[in-house]
Design an enzyme around this catalytic site. Structure first.
Site, PDB file in Angstrom:
ATOM      1  N   ASP A 185       0.821  -1.229   0.000  1.00 23.84           N
ATOM      2  CA  ASP A 185       0.000   0.000   0.000  1.00 23.84           C
ATOM      3  C   ASP A 185       0.848   1.269   0.000  1.00 23.84           C
ATOM      4  OD1 ASP A 185      -1.951  -1.965   0.495  1.00 23.84           O
ATOM      5  OD2 ASP A 185      -1.935  -1.578   2.645  1.00 23.84           O
TER       6      ASP A 185
ATOM      7  N   GLU B  69     -11.211  -1.025  -3.744  1.00 27.05           N
ATOM      8  CA  GLU B  69     -10.572  -0.266  -2.665  1.00 27.05           C
ATOM      9  C   GLU B  69      -9.482   0.647  -3.223  1.00 27.05           C
ATOM     10  OE1 GLU B  69      -9.150  -3.438  -0.234  1.00 27.05           O
ATOM     11  OE2 GLU B  69      -7.525  -3.984  -1.587  1.00 27.05           O
TER      12      GLU B  69
END
Length: 465
Positions: free
Chosen positions: A188, A355
């Site tokens: 991420d 997401e």
């Protein structure tokens, strides 16, 4: 001549004490990245794995390529503590102890494995050498016995100290690929440029159920050589409402401050996630929780999960907070960057969205990018849409980054982008399954160029090794 690294003093893991009967050992620091471990009392012999078991064997320039690979480890943050170290093989396995025997295994991610694969460094028997102390058995150290590597109880003798000391040398099999850009397991990644320097803020990976607790910052001037600035926020001591699931940090600068937006949860079995915001006077922290409570609470808005925040600031100076898994949301932030009007929250979920929303602007066009599918799937990928405002409406442009099985690259996603200051040169940072043995909780960070077609659409991005 092979390089040697002289150890320097640093703090051991919190609460970690080595009790010795002789002179007290001193904590030592190790450089992150690829390295080999040479025996102090058998120069020319190096720690390596053979049929998974840890051995001490001779390695020379004439040795087979596989032998050199087996004698090369990547020094990374300790899986159980960032104050200590773990050692990852070129095949993605980790050096760990099992019944006190040293071996290499795939990272299971659970607390037992993390402890077994974490070692704290103390000064070795000669200047410039280190001894590796077990994190979960602090009275034991890695040592060689008949050229096999064991975890043995410390003995205050010259022979034991020599058998348990290693020089950290240049790797026999140096890194030859551009990616991953960070040593170890990180996911991420949020990339930004502040005052002409690039910064990466990733999730610390390698934990079962993504249960890591802290964030680190890295910086670079060239996107190749990265400086590790250590832990910048730790949910345990720094966040009162979360102690687990330190996910997807994103940092932006405003008001002469740096704001870190993050996802957090509890380890108590409550799986609900919430968003927080922390503030610092420096892009490398330390950051402090700005509110002492969540910025976005679980269930505050119907549908989706409160994770994966990012902030986009428009040319007008207005900043917008985007977030959400399952449902994508946006809200303009107030000038203080730590509050908003909940009545202004809008849902902007594009088709295929799962997401990790990310928004930027180029030549008057707004780009909304996101990740599709599940991060545990090799089909995790990045798609995008273009629009005329921070809210859209959005025109779906399709997938721009996906797996590349011919190169062993799987699951590329959860990205961010950055523009080189003063140019139209763009880069994308993302995670992928660690190559070659990674999975959805063992991921690594990569950076590749991102180019645009003449009509402003993004050209397909080819993930590289």
């Amino acid at each position: 001549m092979r390089l040697r690294v002289v150890s320097t003093l640093s703090a051991l893991a919190a609460g970690f004490v080595v009790v010795l009967t002789g002179s007290p050992a001193q904590a030592a620091t190790l450089p992150a990245g690829a390295a080999s471990l040479e025996s102090v009392n058998y120069p020319g012999r190096y720690a390596r794995h053979l049929n998974a078991l840890g051995q001490l064997e001779a390695v020379t320039s004439a040795s087979a390529a596989q032998t050199k690979l087996d004698a090369t480890f990547t020094v990374v943050n300790g899986l159980a503590s960032p104050a200590c170290y773990s050692f990852q093989t070129k095949a993605g396995l980790f050096l760990r102890h099992y019944n006190y025997r040293l071996r290499v295994d795939a990272n299971a991610g659970d607390a037992t494995f993390r402890g077994d694969a974490t070692f704290c460094a103390v000064d070795g028997s000669v200047a410039g050498s280190v001894s590796l102390v077990s994190y979960n058995y602090p009275a034991r150290r890695i040592r060689h016995r008949d050229f096999a590597l064991w975890l043995d109880a410390y003995q205050d003798t010259a022979a034991f100290r020599a058998d348990s000391s290693f020089r950290i040398t240049a790797p026999w099999a140096p890194k030859t690929t551009a990616n991953p850009v960070l040593p170890g397991l990180f996911a991420d990644p949020h990339i930004a440029n502040f005052n002409g320097r690039y910064y990466l803020y990733p999730t610390t990976d390698g934990y079962a159920s993504w249960s890591g607790t802290y964030y680190k910052a890295f910086s670079s001037t060239d996107l190749v050589n990265w400086t590790d600035h250590g832990v910048i926020l730790d949910h345990g001591p720094d966040v009162s409402w979360a102690d687990n699931s330190a996910w997807a940090p994103a940092v932006t600068a405003k008001n002469g401050q740096y704001y870190l937006y993050f996802s957090g949860g509890l380890a108590s079995g409550n799986t609900a996630k919430q968003l927080g915001v922390a503030v610092s006077a420096s892009p490398t922290g330390p950051f402090r929780d700005a509110l002492g409570r969540p910025l976005v609470t679980s269930g505050q808005f119907s549908g989706g999960q409160a994770i994966d925040p990012m902030v986009f600031t428009d040319d007008s100076g207005q900043s917008y907070l985007y977030w959400g898994q399952g449902v994508a949301r946006v809200v303009p932030l107030n000038a203080d960057m730590v509050s908003y009007d909940a009545a202004q929250v809008r849902t902007i979920t594009p088709s295929g969205y799962n997401e990790a929303p990310f928004v930027f602007k180029r030549n008057g066009t707004y780009y909304l990018m996101w990740s599709e599918n599940d991060t545990r799937s090799e089909d995790y990928r990045i798609a995008y849409a273009t629009g005329t405002s921070p809210y859209g409406p959005w025109t779906n442009r399709g997938v721009v980054l996906q797996k590349r099985l011919d190169a062993g690259i799987r699951g590329p996603g959860h990205h961010s982008v950055v523009r080189a200051p003063g140019t139209d040169t763009w880069y994308i940072a993302y995670h992928r399954f660690a190559v070659p043995a990674g999975n959805g909780t063992n991921r690594e960070t990569a950076i590749d160029p991102m180019r645009f077609n003449a009509d402003g659409t993004i050209a397909p991005i080819v993930p590289t090794l």
